[in-house]
Design an enzyme around this catalytic site. Structure first.
Site, PDB file in Angstrom:
ATOM      1  N   ASP A  21       0.822  -1.211   0.000  1.00  0.00           N
ATOM      2  CA  ASP A  21       0.000   0.000   0.000  1.00  0.00           C
ATOM      3  C   ASP A  21       0.859   1.265   0.000  1.00  0.00           C
ATOM      4  OD1 ASP A  21      -2.356   1.393  -0.040  1.00  0.00           O
ATOM      5  OD2 ASP A  21      -2.734   1.228   2.110  1.00  0.00           O
ATOM      6  N   GLY A  22       0.309   2.325  -0.563  1.00  0.00           N
ATOM      7  CA  GLY A  22       0.964   3.634  -0.490  1.00  0.00           C
ATOM      8  C   GLY A  22       1.531   4.132  -1.807  1.00  0.00           C
ATOM      9  N   ARG A  25       0.176   7.782  -2.634  1.00  0.00           N
ATOM     10  CA  ARG A  25       0.759   8.841  -1.793  1.00  0.00           C
ATOM     11  C   ARG A  25       2.226   9.076  -2.148  1.00  0.00           C
ATOM     12  NH1 ARG A  25      -1.183   6.088   3.510  1.00  0.00           N
ATOM     13  NH2 ARG A  25      -1.753   4.508   1.952  1.00  0.00           N
ATOM     14  N   TRP A  26       2.913   7.994  -2.490  1.00  0.00           N
ATOM     15  CA  TRP A  26       4.324   8.106  -2.876  1.00  0.00           C
ATOM     16  C   TRP A  26       4.436   8.962  -4.143  1.00  0.00           C
ATOM     17  CZ3 TRP A  26       7.495   6.951  -6.992  1.00  0.00           C
ATOM     18  CH2 TRP A  26       8.864   6.859  -6.735  1.00  0.00           C
ATOM     19  N   ARG A  34      -0.690   9.204  -9.861  1.00  0.00           N
ATOM     20  CA  ARG A  34      -0.742   7.961  -9.082  1.00  0.00           C
ATOM     21  C   ARG A  34      -0.107   6.770  -9.813  1.00  0.00           C
ATOM     22  NH1 ARG A  34      -4.060   7.552  -4.783  1.00  0.00           N
ATOM     23  NH2 ARG A  34      -4.325   5.343  -5.228  1.00  0.00           N
ATOM     24  N   SER A  66      -7.594  -5.360  -5.258  1.00  0.00           N
ATOM     25  CA  SER A  66      -8.709  -5.905  -4.480  1.00  0.00           C
ATOM     26  C   SER A  66     -10.022  -5.772  -5.250  1.00  0.00           C
ATOM     27  CB  SER A  66      -8.834  -5.157  -3.145  1.00  0.00           C
ATOM     28  OG  SER A  66      -9.354  -3.862  -3.365  1.00  0.00           O
ATOM     29  N   THR A  67     -11.010  -6.526  -4.838  1.00  0.00           N
ATOM     30  CA  THR A  67     -12.351  -6.408  -5.429  1.00  0.00           C
ATOM     31  C   THR A  67     -12.813  -4.948  -5.361  1.00  0.00           C
ATOM     32  OG1 THR A  67     -12.819  -8.614  -4.561  1.00  0.00           O
ATOM     33  CG2 THR A  67     -14.714  -7.317  -5.270  1.00  0.00           C
ATOM     34  N   ASN A  69     -10.977  -2.333  -5.351  1.00  0.00           N
ATOM     35  CA  ASN A  69     -10.199  -1.437  -6.215  1.00  0.00           C
ATOM     36  C   ASN A  69     -10.853  -1.221  -7.582  1.00  0.00           C
ATOM     37  OD1 ASN A  69      -6.974  -2.624  -4.961  1.00  0.00           O
ATOM     38  ND2 ASN A  69      -8.134  -0.834  -4.329  1.00  0.00           N
ATOM     39  N   SER A 197      -8.171  -4.610   5.127  1.00  0.00           N
ATOM     40  CA  SER A 197      -8.783  -4.331   3.825  1.00  0.00           C
ATOM     41  C   SER A 197      -9.211  -5.590   3.054  1.00  0.00           C
ATOM     42  CB  SER A 197      -7.845  -3.474   2.955  1.00  0.00           C
ATOM     43  OG  SER A 197      -7.527  -2.277   3.618  1.00  0.00           O
TER      44      SER A 197
HETATM   45  C1  IPE Z   1      -5.501  -2.639  -0.220  1.00  0.00           C
HETATM   46  O1  IPE Z   1      -5.136  -1.313  -0.404  1.00  0.00           O
HETATM   47  C2  IPE Z   1      -5.518  -3.361  -1.532  1.00  0.00           C
HETATM   48  C3  IPE Z   1      -4.230  -3.571  -2.152  1.00  0.00           C
HETATM   49  C4  IPE Z   1      -3.061  -3.294  -1.638  1.00  0.00           C
HETATM   50  C5  IPE Z   1      -4.279  -4.171  -3.455  1.00  0.00           C
HETATM   51  P1  IPE Z   1      -6.229  -0.163  -0.539  1.00  0.00           P
HETATM   52  O2  IPE Z   1      -5.481   1.104  -0.665  1.00  0.00           O
HETATM   53  O3  IPE Z   1      -7.201  -0.500  -1.590  1.00  0.00           O
HETATM   54  O4  IPE Z   1      -6.963  -0.267   0.882  1.00  0.00           O
HETATM   55  P2  IPE Z   1      -7.827   0.797   1.669  1.00  0.00           P
HETATM   56  O5  IPE Z   1      -8.877   1.290   0.742  1.00  0.00           O
HETATM   57  O6  IPE Z   1      -6.902   1.898   2.071  1.00  0.00           O
HETATM   58  O7  IPE Z   1      -8.355   0.058   2.850  1.00  0.00           O
HETATM   59  C1  IPE Z   2      -1.564   0.277  -3.364  1.00  0.00           C
HETATM   60  O1  IPE Z   2      -1.332   1.648  -3.389  1.00  0.00           O
HETATM   61  C2  IPE Z   2      -1.806  -0.300  -4.741  1.00  0.00           C
HETATM   62  C3  IPE Z   2      -3.180  -0.699  -5.014  1.00  0.00           C
HETATM   63  C4  IPE Z   2      -4.150  -0.680  -4.150  1.00  0.00           C
HETATM   64  C5  IPE Z   2      -3.483  -1.161  -6.351  1.00  0.00           C
HETATM   65  P1  IPE Z   2      -2.525   2.687  -3.405  1.00  0.00           P
HETATM   66  O2  IPE Z   2      -2.895   2.959  -4.823  1.00  0.00           O
HETATM   67  O3  IPE Z   2      -3.638   2.228  -2.548  1.00  0.00           O
HETATM   68  O4  IPE Z   2      -1.841   3.965  -2.788  1.00  0.00           O
HETATM   69  P2  IPE Z   2      -2.449   4.943  -1.688  1.00  0.00           P
HETATM   70  O5  IPE Z   2      -2.876   4.099  -0.537  1.00  0.00           O
HETATM   71  O6  IPE Z   2      -3.594   5.647  -2.332  1.00  0.00           O
HETATM   72  O7  IPE Z   2      -1.315   5.850  -1.345  1.00  0.00           O
HETATM   73 MG    MG Z   3      -4.048   2.430  -0.589  1.00  0.00          MG
END
Ligand code: IPE
Ligand code: IPE
Ligand code: MG
Length: 261
Positions: A21-22, A25-26, A34, A66-67, A69, A197
């Site tokens: 995750d992240g 934001r990175w 993004r 994830s579902t 996403n 999540s």
């Molecule tokens: C969890 O990250 C899913 C994956 C890393 C693929 P999300 O960024 O989707 O989770 P939430 O929405 O912050 O809980």
């Molecule tokens: C995780 O990073 C990757 C996926 C969920 C596909 P994010 O896209 O959730 O990044 P943040 O959490 O918005 O920073």
């Molecule tokens: Mg995320």
């Protein structure tokens, strides 16, 4: 001494799961879109998979999509699917070099055909690698998986293949998409979020959690070793008391001093 040097190679988890995750934001921190974060995250996937395989970890499950996403803006979903196709093609060599077999869990039928084809090819091309299994969770959510398993159990009961009284925890596990793999002993989540999540809810019943503020594109080998070291310092009691564990260890030592099984 580095974290890697401090690791006890006899006490490594068999299965590590990571909520990567992240990325968004990175990218934002770097003044980018993004998708730039997702692209950079691929390097962390490569580094972590190489490190895990080199140590002899048997299974690494990565939460890639994830579902939930699917509810992101269409542009981002499309870019993620494109990146997936590109990555599985470009990383196939790395998988083979590291003796890694690719597998997936999740509702992969819902992925675009190009992704499904790319995945099927990469899975076939790496199927004889006997080192680590890299499991990508794609269009995965644990509630989806548990409901699917329940539906199939109910259908088997209805068809007379199974008695309701035969349903227990072990049998339930065989209906999950992870049926071939042991439960993860360690779950890592990056980016400072302290939640699961909808990831592997059933399988992480007794996993140790490692949370880090590091955003996924900044995660690499060193922090992976750090997480493993942290894991090795935990006492995993499985409902028992510390005293019982000590007695058990003494018992094991006297009954099996060489430590062989
Ligand atoms: C969890 O990250 C899913 C994956 C890393 C693929 P999300 O960024 O989707 O989770 P939430 O929405 O912050 O809980
Ligand atoms: C995780 O990073 C990757 C996926 C969920 C596909 P994010 O896209 O959730 O990044 P943040 O959490 O918005 O920073
Ligand atoms: Mg995320």
């Amino acid at each position: 001494m580095s974290a890697k040097e401090q690791l006890n190679l006899d006490k490594l988890p068999q299965h590590v799961a990571i909520i990567m995750d992240g990325n968004g934001r990175w990218a934002q921190m770097h003044g980018q879109l993004r998708v730039y974060g997702h692209k950079s995250g691929v390097n962390s996937v490569r580094e972590t998979a190489e490190a895990a395989a080199a140590l002899g970890i048997k299974y690494l499950t990565l939460y890639a999509f994830s579902t939930e996403n699917w509810n992101r803006p269409k542009d981002e979903v499309d870019a993620l699917m494109e990146l997936l196709v590109h990555t599985i093609n470009s990383e196939r060599e790395t998988l083979n070099e590291n003796n890694i077999r690719l597998a997936t869990i999740g509702d992969t039928d819902s992925l675009p055909p190009r992704c499904q084809e790319g995945l099927a090819e990469a899975i076939a091309a790496t199927s004889s690698n006997a080192g680590m299994t890299l499991i990508l969770a794609l269009s995965y959510s644990s509630r989806w998986e548990i409901v699917e398993a329940t539906r199939r159990i109910a259908a088997d009961v209805e068809a007379g293949k199974l008695k309701a009284s035969e349903v227990n925890s072990d049998l339930f596990g065989t209906y999950l998409t992870t049926s071939k793999y042991p439960d993860p002993e360690l779950l890592i989540r990056t980016s400072g979020e302290h939640r699961v999540s909808n990831f592997l809810l059933w399988q992480i019943a007794y996993a140790e959690f490692y949370f880090t503020e590091t955003l996924w594109p900044d995660f690499g080998k060193e922090e992976f070793y750090q997480a493993l070291l942290d894991f090795q310092q935990r006492e995993r009691r499985f409902g028992k008391t510390s005293q019982q564990l000590i007695e058990q260890a003494i018992d094991n030592f006297f009954n099996n001093p060489s430590g062989s099984k």
